[in-house]
Design a protein around this motif. Structure first.
Motif, PDB file in Angstrom:
ATOM      1  N   LYS A 199     -87.230  28.335  75.741  1.00  0.00           N
ATOM      2  CA  LYS A 199     -87.926  27.520  76.754  1.00  0.00           C
ATOM      3  C   LYS A 199     -89.208  26.901  76.184  1.00  0.00           C
ATOM      4  CE  LYS A 199     -88.187  31.038  79.469  1.00  0.00           C
ATOM      5  NZ  LYS A 199     -87.370  31.914  78.593  1.00  0.00           N
ATOM      6  N   THR A 201     -90.301  26.503  73.117  1.00  0.00           N
ATOM      7  CA  THR A 201     -90.027  25.548  72.040  1.00  0.00           C
ATOM      8  C   THR A 201     -89.541  24.223  72.629  1.00  0.00           C
ATOM      9  OG1 THR A 201     -89.265  27.468  70.797  1.00  0.00           O
ATOM     10  CG2 THR A 201     -88.783  25.327  69.854  1.00  0.00           C
ATOM     11  N   ARG A 227     -95.622  37.622  78.623  1.00  0.00           N
ATOM     12  CA  ARG A 227     -95.232  37.996  77.263  1.00  0.00           C
ATOM     13  C   ARG A 227     -96.432  37.907  76.329  1.00  0.00           C
ATOM     14  NH1 ARG A 227     -93.654  35.772  72.817  1.00  0.00           N
ATOM     15  NH2 ARG A 227     -93.276  33.654  73.569  1.00  0.00           N
ATOM     16  N   ASP A 330     -76.892  24.952  67.463  1.00  0.00           N
ATOM     17  CA  ASP A 330     -76.693  25.173  66.031  1.00  0.00           C
ATOM     18  C   ASP A 330     -76.300  26.611  65.723  1.00  0.00           C
ATOM     19  OD1 ASP A 330     -79.373  25.653  67.080  1.00  0.00           O
ATOM     20  OD2 ASP A 330     -79.914  26.254  65.047  1.00  0.00           O
TER      21      ASP A 330
HETATM   22  N1  LIG Z   1     -81.568  28.068  66.188  1.00  0.00           N
HETATM   23  C1  LIG Z   1     -82.291  27.691  67.229  1.00  0.00           C
HETATM   24  N2  LIG Z   1     -83.373  28.404  67.557  1.00  0.00           N
HETATM   25  C2  LIG Z   1     -84.103  27.990  68.603  1.00  0.00           C
HETATM   26  C3  LIG Z   1     -83.744  26.863  69.366  1.00  0.00           C
HETATM   27  N3  LIG Z   1     -84.666  26.745  70.365  1.00  0.00           N
HETATM   28  C4  LIG Z   1     -85.537  27.754  70.185  1.00  0.00           C
HETATM   29  N4  LIG Z   1     -85.197  28.512  69.130  1.00  0.00           N
HETATM   30  C5  LIG Z   1     -85.850  29.712  68.622  1.00  0.00           C
HETATM   31  O1  LIG Z   1     -85.674  30.755  69.536  1.00  0.00           O
HETATM   32  C6  LIG Z   1     -86.792  31.654  69.473  1.00  0.00           C
HETATM   33  C7  LIG Z   1     -87.357  31.824  70.868  1.00  0.00           C
HETATM   34  O2  LIG Z   1     -87.885  30.587  71.286  1.00  0.00           O
HETATM   35  P1  LIG Z   1     -88.939  30.460  72.471  1.00  0.00           P
HETATM   36  O3  LIG Z   1     -89.155  29.012  72.700  1.00  0.00           O
HETATM   37  O4  LIG Z   1     -90.136  31.300  72.238  1.00  0.00           O
HETATM   38  O5  LIG Z   1     -88.052  31.088  73.644  1.00  0.00           O
HETATM   39  P2  LIG Z   1     -88.496  31.374  75.126  1.00  0.00           P
HETATM   40  O6  LIG Z   1     -87.339  31.117  75.995  1.00  0.00           O
HETATM   41  O7  LIG Z   1     -89.761  30.629  75.425  1.00  0.00           O
HETATM   42  O8  LIG Z   1     -88.799  32.931  75.035  1.00  0.00           O
HETATM   43  P3  LIG Z   1     -89.574  33.816  76.157  1.00  0.00           P
HETATM   44  O9  LIG Z   1     -90.753  33.029  76.583  1.00  0.00           O
HETATM   45  O10 LIG Z   1     -89.925  35.077  75.445  1.00  0.00           O
HETATM   46  O11 LIG Z   1     -88.596  34.034  77.250  1.00  0.00           O
HETATM   47  C8  LIG Z   1     -87.764  31.022  68.509  1.00  0.00           C
HETATM   48  O12 LIG Z   1     -87.567  31.617  67.248  1.00  0.00           O
HETATM   49  C9  LIG Z   1     -87.349  29.561  68.448  1.00  0.00           C
HETATM   50  O13 LIG Z   1     -87.664  28.929  67.241  1.00  0.00           O
HETATM   51  C10 LIG Z   1     -82.573  26.131  69.000  1.00  0.00           C
HETATM   52  O14 LIG Z   1     -82.170  25.140  69.612  1.00  0.00           O
HETATM   53  N5  LIG Z   1     -81.884  26.595  67.922  1.00  0.00           N
END
Ligand SMILES: Nc1nc2c(ncn2[C@@H]2O[C@H](COP(=O)(O)OP(=O)(O)OP(=O)(O)O)[C@@H](O)[C@H]2O)c(=O)[nH]1
Ligand SMILES: [Mg+2]
Length: 381
Positions: A199, A201, A227, A330
């Motif tokens: 999310k 990212t 978090r 990916d």
């Molecule tokens: N391979 C890949 N990794 C991704 C992608 N989008 C995000 N990530 C990776 O996934 C991991 C978690 O990404 P975040 O953006 O922190 O995920 P989040 O949903 O915000 O996580 P929480 O806030 O903890 O719920 C990181 O290492 C990112 O780089 C994607 O499209 N492909």
């Protein structure tokens, strides 16, 4: 399992030959006396075998590939021939029984697959297309429906051409897929979804996308104070993108921060990741977010399937998502949830995240892309 026949004048010598040739683990499958009325005078023939290590057994996938085009009836005959009546070996040991059990399981799966096919199950092109879709994670029922349509609509020559069948399927997938035009999104876009799906990212990628595509002034809001490190993460993206970031922990804080960003043409909102099984967490998040006026995008990784997908869709309905946003395309080769998620939730697709790079790895969702992934036409499947 390697089976060999040994013959000799008496059983003792034949057994020595077997031990010497096949080693101490050899198993006797069948003993046959060569003389009339089972008299040993004519000598003896013994079928013996040694087990290959497990990893050398054919995989279910290999067997499916090999027999994928065989009709269910002939498969049943195949099983009968091998495992019933006179051909059934005597003196079964654990290894042989295990192989039979594994093979039966494989064939069972195979029969299920061929049973899942339509009237065209004996057609090589259609069966291969079905297997392609199933391999890409599209559910059987939908795959079969697409192929039934192809069988009904394509002329006979077209039905025999893989290219034409694939072209038809691609067109149907594209036509049936609901898409959300980014230009139709309201000013405030909120990303919700399970933990770690990408999310934060994607918030950063979207912020860059809207600035670049629509030349907008973008602000970022985050309600993730749960978090560890979440606030730092989003602020770091804000600095990199040179955009204002506000982190809030209450509904009142949200309203205030949003008012403070009144000059921003676009607001992208990051939220705390919550497991679909975390009822309390989901409720708390729901209370922080404003009721209407924005669009919620439900963020899911492309690899989520089956019951998990269903449970997440059910639990996240409370946020009234306007569209799905799939990440981590990916990281999988099974893209079925891109279609099944939108079908189950009755929501359009918005964006795809295709990697970790910010802001590069983001695409506006397109039917062509989904069809290409499912049919293996884009070189990734
Ligand atoms: N391979 C890949 N990794 C991704 C992608 N989008 C995000 N990530 C990776 O996934 C991991 C978690 O990404 P975040 O953006 O922190 O995920 P989040 O949903 O915000 O996580 P929480 O806030 O903890 O719920 C990181 O290492 C990112 O780089 C994607 O499209 N492909
Ligand atoms: Mg996050």
């Amino acid at each position: 399992m390697r089976v060999r026949n040994f013959t000799g004048v008496d059983i003792g010598r034949v057994m020595q030959d077997i031990k010497r040739e096949l080693g101490p683990d050899a198993v006797i499958l069948e003993t046959r006396y060569l003389g009339a009325d089972e008299e040993p005078a004519g000598g003896v023939e013994v079928a013996a075998a040694v087990d290959y290590p497990e990893e050398n057994l054919p995989s279910a996938a290999a067997v499916t590939r090999r027999y994928g085009e065989v009709a269910a009836s002939s498969l049943a005959e195949l099983v009968d021939d091998r495992f019933s009546g006179a051909a059934r070996p005597v003196g079964l040991d654990g290894g042989w029984q295990r192989e039979i059990r594994d093979l039966k399981r494989m064939v069972g799966r195979l029969l299920e697959t061929t049973g899942a096919l339509g009237d065209w199950h004996d057609d090589g092109v259609f069966t291969a297309a079905f297997q392609r879709l199933a391999g890409a994670g599209l559910d059987d029922e939908y795959s079969r429906r697409l192929l039934d349509e192809a069988a009904a609509r394509l002329p006979p020559a077209g039905r025999r051409s893989m290219l034409q069948v694939q072209g038809f399927l691609a067109r149907r997938i594209i036509d049936a897929l609901p898409l959300l035009d980014p230009a139709s999104l309201p000013r405030r876009i909120v990303l919700v979804g399970p933990t770690g799906v990408g999310k934060t990212t994607t918030v950063a990628k979207l912020a860059a996308f809207f600035r670049r595509r629509f030349d907008e002034r973008v602000g970022i809001l985050s309600v993730d104070t749960f978090r560890l490190g979440a606030a730092d993460q989003i602020r770091a993206y804000g600095r990199r993108l040179e955009m204002p970031v506000a982190v809030v922990d209450s509904h009142a804080g949200f309203v205030q921060a949003a008012a403070g960003m009144a000059d921003r043409e676009r607001l992208i909102v990051d939220t705390t990741g919550r497991s679909h099984r975390d009822e309390a967490g989901l409720t708390a998040l729901h209370q922080v977010l404003p009721g209407g006026g924005g669009a919620v995008l439900l963020v899911l990784p492309a690899a989520v399937h089956g019951d998990d997908l269903l449970d997440i869709l059910v639990q996240y309905r409370r946020f009234r998502p306007a569209a799905m946003l799939y990440t981590k395309l990916d990281e999988t080769t099974r893209y079925g949830s891109l279609v099944s998620g939108t079908r189950i939730a009755d929501l359009p697709l918005s964006f795809f995240a295709t990697g970790q790079l910010v802001p590069e790895d983001l695409e506006v969702a397109s039917g062509e892309r989904v069809a290409g992934l499912l049919l293996g036409l884009d070189g990734r499947g």
